[in-house]
Scaffold this motif. Structure first.
Motif, mmCIF file in Angstrom:
data_model
loop_
_atom_site.group_PDB
_atom_site.id
_atom_site.type_symbol
_atom_site.label_atom_id
_atom_site.label_comp_id
_atom_site.label_asym_id
_atom_site.label_seq_id
_atom_site.Cartn_x
_atom_site.Cartn_y
_atom_site.Cartn_z
ATOM 1 N N LYS A 53 0.829 -1.207 0.000
ATOM 2 C CA LYS A 53 0.000 0.000 0.000
ATOM 3 C C LYS A 53 0.862 1.256 0.000
ATOM 4 O O LYS A 53 0.541 2.244 -0.673
ATOM 5 C CB LYS A 53 -0.929 -0.010 1.208
ATOM 6 C CG LYS A 53 -2.006 -1.076 1.146
ATOM 7 C CD LYS A 53 -2.813 -1.142 2.441
ATOM 8 C CE LYS A 53 -3.847 -2.252 2.378
ATOM 9 N NZ LYS A 53 -4.585 -2.413 3.666
ATOM 10 N N VAL A 54 1.964 1.220 0.773
ATOM 11 C CA VAL A 54 2.887 2.356 0.786
ATOM 12 C C VAL A 54 3.503 2.540 -0.601
ATOM 13 O O VAL A 54 3.523 3.652 -1.155
ATOM 14 C CB VAL A 54 3.991 2.151 1.842
ATOM 15 C CG1 VAL A 54 5.077 3.216 1.695
ATOM 16 C CG2 VAL A 54 3.401 2.182 3.244
ATOM 17 N N LEU A 55 4.011 1.458 -1.171
ATOM 18 C CA LEU A 55 4.698 1.550 -2.461
ATOM 19 C C LEU A 55 3.747 1.949 -3.582
ATOM 20 O O LEU A 55 4.154 2.611 -4.548
ATOM 21 C CB LEU A 55 5.373 0.230 -2.792
ATOM 22 C CG LEU A 55 6.537 -0.156 -1.870
ATOM 23 C CD1 LEU A 55 7.126 -1.490 -2.299
ATOM 24 C CD2 LEU A 55 7.615 0.918 -1.844
ATOM 25 N N ALA A 56 2.472 1.588 -3.456
ATOM 26 C CA ALA A 56 1.493 1.975 -4.465
ATOM 27 C C ALA A 56 1.325 3.485 -4.521
ATOM 28 O O ALA A 56 1.038 4.052 -5.582
ATOM 29 C CB ALA A 56 0.147 1.311 -4.181
ATOM 30 N N LYS A 57 1.530 4.166 -3.394
ATOM 31 C CA LYS A 57 1.443 5.628 -3.334
ATOM 32 C C LYS A 57 2.723 6.294 -3.841
ATOM 33 O O LYS A 57 2.716 7.452 -4.254
ATOM 34 C CB LYS A 57 1.185 6.073 -1.894
ATOM 35 C CG LYS A 57 -0.236 5.851 -1.390
ATOM 36 C CD LYS A 57 -1.135 7.006 -1.802
ATOM 37 C CE LYS A 57 -2.477 6.944 -1.089
ATOM 38 N NZ LYS A 57 -3.318 8.106 -1.434
ATOM 39 N N ASN A 58 3.836 5.585 -3.745
ATOM 40 C CA ASN A 58 5.133 6.176 -4.069
ATOM 41 C C ASN A 58 5.407 6.163 -5.571
ATOM 42 O O ASN A 58 5.185 5.155 -6.237
ATOM 43 C CB ASN A 58 6.262 5.407 -3.375
ATOM 44 C CG ASN A 58 6.298 5.613 -1.888
ATOM 45 O OD1 ASN A 58 5.470 6.329 -1.318
ATOM 46 N ND2 ASN A 58 7.263 4.999 -1.236
ATOM 47 N N MET A 59 5.930 7.278 -6.082
ATOM 48 C CA MET A 59 6.425 7.270 -7.459
ATOM 49 C C MET A 59 7.689 6.423 -7.550
ATOM 50 O O MET A 59 7.848 5.632 -8.492
ATOM 51 C CB MET A 59 6.700 8.694 -7.918
ATOM 52 C CG MET A 59 5.478 9.570 -8.053
ATOM 53 S SD MET A 59 5.937 11.218 -8.644
ATOM 54 C CE MET A 59 4.355 12.049 -8.547
ATOM 55 N N LEU A 60 8.594 6.606 -6.596
ATOM 56 C CA LEU A 60 9.774 5.747 -6.498
ATOM 57 C C LEU A 60 9.395 4.520 -5.684
ATOM 58 O O LEU A 60 8.977 4.644 -4.532
ATOM 59 C CB LEU A 60 10.929 6.492 -5.813
ATOM 60 C CG LEU A 60 11.430 7.759 -6.499
ATOM 61 C CD1 LEU A 60 12.472 8.456 -5.623
ATOM 62 C CD2 LEU A 60 12.011 7.431 -7.873
ATOM 63 N N LYS A 61 9.521 3.364 -6.232
ATOM 64 C CA LYS A 61 9.020 2.155 -5.594
ATOM 65 C C LYS A 61 10.048 1.601 -4.604
ATOM 66 O O LYS A 61 10.631 0.529 -4.775
ATOM 67 C CB LYS A 61 8.654 1.111 -6.649
ATOM 68 C CG LYS A 61 7.618 1.592 -7.635
ATOM 69 C CD LYS A 61 6.337 2.097 -6.953
ATOM 70 C CE LYS A 61 5.313 2.590 -7.960
ATOM 71 N NZ LYS A 61 4.114 3.169 -7.306
ATOM 72 N N GLN A 62 10.255 2.366 -3.544
ATOM 73 C CA GLN A 62 11.167 1.965 -2.481
ATOM 74 C C GLN A 62 10.750 2.645 -1.187
ATOM 75 O O GLN A 62 10.031 3.645 -1.199
ATOM 76 C CB GLN A 62 12.601 2.352 -2.837
ATOM 77 C CG GLN A 62 12.803 3.855 -3.026
ATOM 78 C CD GLN A 62 14.134 4.176 -3.685
ATOM 79 O OE1 GLN A 62 14.470 3.635 -4.741
ATOM 80 N NE2 GLN A 62 14.899 5.062 -3.066
ATOM 81 N N LEU A 63 11.192 2.093 -0.059
ATOM 82 C CA LEU A 63 10.941 2.679 1.245
ATOM 83 C C LEU A 63 12.110 3.573 1.623
ATOM 84 O O LEU A 63 13.254 3.324 1.234
ATOM 85 C CB LEU A 63 10.742 1.590 2.294
ATOM 86 C CG LEU A 63 9.584 0.625 2.072
ATOM 87 C CD1 LEU A 63 9.523 -0.388 3.211
ATOM 88 C CD2 LEU A 63 8.248 1.351 1.938
ATOM 89 N N GLY A 64 11.827 4.615 2.396
ATOM 90 C CA GLY A 64 12.873 5.533 2.823
ATOM 91 C C GLY A 64 13.644 5.024 4.020
ATOM 92 O O GLY A 64 13.178 4.163 4.777
ATOM 93 N N GLU A 65 14.833 5.568 4.203
ATOM 94 C CA GLU A 65 15.691 5.269 5.340
ATOM 95 C C GLU A 65 15.994 6.575 6.082
ATOM 96 O O GLU A 65 15.897 7.669 5.501
ATOM 97 C CB GLU A 65 17.001 4.618 4.875
ATOM 98 C CG GLU A 65 16.834 3.353 4.059
ATOM 99 C CD GLU A 65 16.343 2.166 4.868
ATOM 100 O OE1 GLU A 65 16.398 2.249 6.123
ATOM 101 O OE2 GLU A 65 15.899 1.180 4.260
#
Length: 237
Positions: free
Chosen positions: A192-204
């Motif tokens: 669900k998070v990645l579906a919202k993101n243009m860049l398909k990655q999680l932040g650090e």
């Protein structure tokens, strides 16, 4: 470019974990003298919702160093629940953990930020202040982060005559010990998070820390009252 914060005295709350820890580490790498504050495990231990303890701590820091050049209010905590089941007590706890925990250190630091003459206050909004994430029961958190945005604009106005800049960073989903439980509790949450993101990655945490370096540096001397998304584009649709 190294040493972008050389000669600056930075105070970072929430420095024992997550984003605050990442900011403290990168600030030191960039030459700042950093005083990390947390309930435990940082340079200085303090309950940041204890008004007298906060005042005493910042008075000691100010008297020792004579000024504070950068204040990073990274400490925060929230109860995540839906409107139908969120208790009033948890609502109040969350607003204290999102708003009071920014107000008290900033107020206590204010005389020492004024003494700097070119200080930077960095607060944390959130992508959740601008959009709702399906599957995330973040009602009180969203309200608190919306309040941080408004508070920071006012701080920018009040601080401008004293050379104090105030800005917010608005992180998207950042992978920390605290947020890991959301990933563990709901196997579909990451998608669900990645579906919202243009860049398909999680932040650090370091992704946020580098934005804080810029806002804390003299490179951003003409920047105040801004809100800077670092969110993989999730609020840019």
């Amino acid at each position: 470019m190294a040493d972008r914060l050389a000669g600056k005295l930075a105070v970072v709350t929430g420095a024992a974990h997550g984003i605050g820890q990442g900011v403290a580490q990168i600030f030191r790498q960039e030459g700042a003298t950093v005083i990390g504050i947390d309930r435990a495990g940082a340079d200085r231990d303090c309950d940041l919702l204890d008004e007298e303890a906060v005042r005493a701590l910042f008075l000691a820091i100010g008297q020792e160093h004579g000024r504070i050049d950068i204040l990073v209010n990274a400490a925060a905590f929230a109860v995540f629940d839906w409107i139908e089941t969120l208790s009033y007590a948890d609502w109040k706890v969350t607003l204290a953990g999102e708003l009071d925990i920014v107000f008290l250190p900033t107020q206590a630091a204010w005389p020492w930020l004024k003494a700097s003459g070119r200080a930077s206050v960095i607060n944390f909004g959130s992508a959740n202040a601008r959009h709702a994430l399906e599957g995330s029961p973040a009602l009180a958190h969203c309200a608190g982060k919306g309040g941080v945005l408004a508070m920071t604009r006012q701080l920018a106005m009040e601080g401008a005559p004293h050379g104090i800049r105030a800005n917010t960073i608005a992180p998207g989903f950042i992978r920390t010990e605290a947020t890991a439980r959301h990933l563990d509790q709901d196997p579909t949450f990451r998608d669900k998070v990645l579906a919202k993101n243009m860049l398909k990655q999680l932040g650090e945490p370091q992704d946020i820390a580098w934005a804080a370096v810029w806002l804390g540096s003299d490179e951003a001397r003409y920047v105040t009252a801004g809100d800077f998304p670092v969110d993989a584009g999730c609020t840019g649709w």
